[in-house]
Design a protein around this motif. Sequence first.
Motif, PDB file in Angstrom:
ATOM      1  N   GLU A  38      29.802 -16.996  55.732  1.00  0.00           N
ATOM      2  CA  GLU A  38      31.233 -16.831  56.034  1.00  0.00           C
ATOM      3  C   GLU A  38      32.120 -16.777  54.795  1.00  0.00           C
ATOM      4  N   PRO A  39      31.995 -17.704  53.847  1.00  0.00           N
ATOM      5  CA  PRO A  39      32.871 -17.632  52.669  1.00  0.00           C
ATOM      6  C   PRO A  39      32.597 -16.431  51.761  1.00  0.00           C
ATOM      7  N   ARG A  40      31.477 -15.737  51.963  1.00  0.00           N
ATOM      8  CA  ARG A  40      31.161 -14.577  51.124  1.00  0.00           C
ATOM      9  C   ARG A  40      31.773 -13.281  51.654  1.00  0.00           C
ATOM     10  N   ILE A  41      32.349 -13.349  52.842  1.00  0.00           N
ATOM     11  CA  ILE A  41      32.989 -12.156  53.406  1.00  0.00           C
ATOM     12  C   ILE A  41      34.336 -11.980  52.719  1.00  0.00           C
ATOM     13  N   CYS A  49      33.184  -1.606  54.399  1.00  0.00           N
ATOM     14  CA  CYS A  49      33.790  -1.073  55.626  1.00  0.00           C
ATOM     15  C   CYS A  49      34.596   0.183  55.323  1.00  0.00           C
ATOM     16  N   ARG A  50      35.356   0.169  54.252  1.00  0.00           N
ATOM     17  CA  ARG A  50      36.158   1.346  53.891  1.00  0.00           C
ATOM     18  C   ARG A  50      35.267   2.551  53.597  1.00  0.00           C
ATOM     19  N   LEU A 152      26.287  -6.715  49.385  1.00  0.00           N
ATOM     20  CA  LEU A 152      26.638  -7.782  50.315  1.00  0.00           C
ATOM     21  C   LEU A 152      25.600  -8.890  50.171  1.00  0.00           C
ATOM     22  N   ASP A 153      26.081 -10.066  49.824  1.00  0.00           N
ATOM     23  CA  ASP A 153      25.211 -11.194  49.507  1.00  0.00           C
ATOM     24  C   ASP A 153      24.758 -11.901  50.781  1.00  0.00           C
ATOM     25  N   ASP A 179      25.474  -7.273  61.778  1.00  0.00           N
ATOM     26  CA  ASP A 179      26.306  -7.374  62.978  1.00  0.00           C
ATOM     27  C   ASP A 179      27.784  -7.508  62.604  1.00  0.00           C
ATOM     28  N   ALA A 180      28.055  -8.266  61.548  1.00  0.00           N
ATOM     29  CA  ALA A 180      29.447  -8.432  61.097  1.00  0.00           C
ATOM     30  C   ALA A 180      30.039  -7.084  60.694  1.00  0.00           C
ATOM     31  N   LEU A 181      29.241  -6.283  60.002  1.00  0.00           N
ATOM     32  CA  LEU A 181      29.687  -4.937  59.626  1.00  0.00           C
ATOM     33  C   LEU A 181      29.982  -4.097  60.871  1.00  0.00           C
ATOM     34  N   ALA A 182      29.049  -4.094  61.813  1.00  0.00           N
ATOM     35  CA  ALA A 182      29.183  -3.255  63.009  1.00  0.00           C
ATOM     36  C   ALA A 182      30.428  -3.624  63.806  1.00  0.00           C
TER      37      ALA A 182
END
Length: 337
Positions: A38-41, A49-50, A152-153, A179-182
């Motif tokens: 979470e803190p790495r996002i 994403c862009r 992405l770490d 999944d977070a990306l999607a």
Amino acid sequence: MNVHVAPPAKPALLDADALVRSARTVIATEAASIRALEPRIGPSFVEACRMILGCAGRVVVTGMGKSGHVGRKIAATLASTGTPAFFVHPGEASHGDLGMILPQDIVLALSNSGETDEVLFILPVLKRQGIPLIAITGNERSSLADQADVHLDASISAEACPLGLAPTASTTAALVMGDALAIALLEARGFTSEDFARSHPAGSLGRRLLLHIGDVMHTGEGIPVVAPDASLTAALMEMTRKHLGMTAVVDAERRLLGVFTDGDLRRALDDEDVDLRGATVAELMTRGPKTIGADKLAIEAAQMMEKHQIHALLVVDERQRVVGALNIHDLLRARVV
């Protein structure tokens, strides 16, 4: 020649408490690995994403071994949530499948070590074509992370495997990052449940959101209809022929006047004042029955039937002319309910 085969060893007595402890340790370890993501996002995730949102082609996911299995799932999730994507095996890529990757695509590469030979081997070709590279690794100092446009770490402190060998927490972390990306891309695109249904037409959600009354209703000669002056016998024969448990009562222009159902028949039989031999269906029918339009979703018919405790519906047009009919069995066959 006789070959001696040793009997199978007897299984050791299972220690139930030890099994429970082991399972709970795995869950706790993997949960901790997910929380650490979470803190790495941050900026790198936003840039990934862009890049994908600006991509004119598709997201090509690649990975070897367990990372490959995770990559296939990530590609499937992306594709079903509005981001065109597919998986390419890195070993096959160097033997012809690189032709599937076009200059307008983006590659998303997974490798926990970031040093997977099969993945690294294809990077120079991708670079020469100017294809952007996003990497998900567990090692930000790896070769793959270094060559990626965005890294992405997904590193972990420990695998859930007590031997530290089987990919467990590392694959979970990579899967969650995917999944977070999607889902971030889904929300950025304004992807809706209707969009999801269009890519899952055979699924339960697809049928609920895409199937309309016009797709499941009986039409033409399949619609049970009688005139208001029809006898009870004629109405029952029409109901029997059409197998819907009811018949519409219509005027000369096929406008709906009422409906005669099994329930109306039971009520007539219980009423001693009704002359069943001489009564017309207009005297026994239910006036103002529930109806639905052909353009409505089939799930709306199911909801209406449940709400009003009925098992069939007549379908009418804007002039109240009967154009179709359906019952609960039609919805069951269509797997709407």
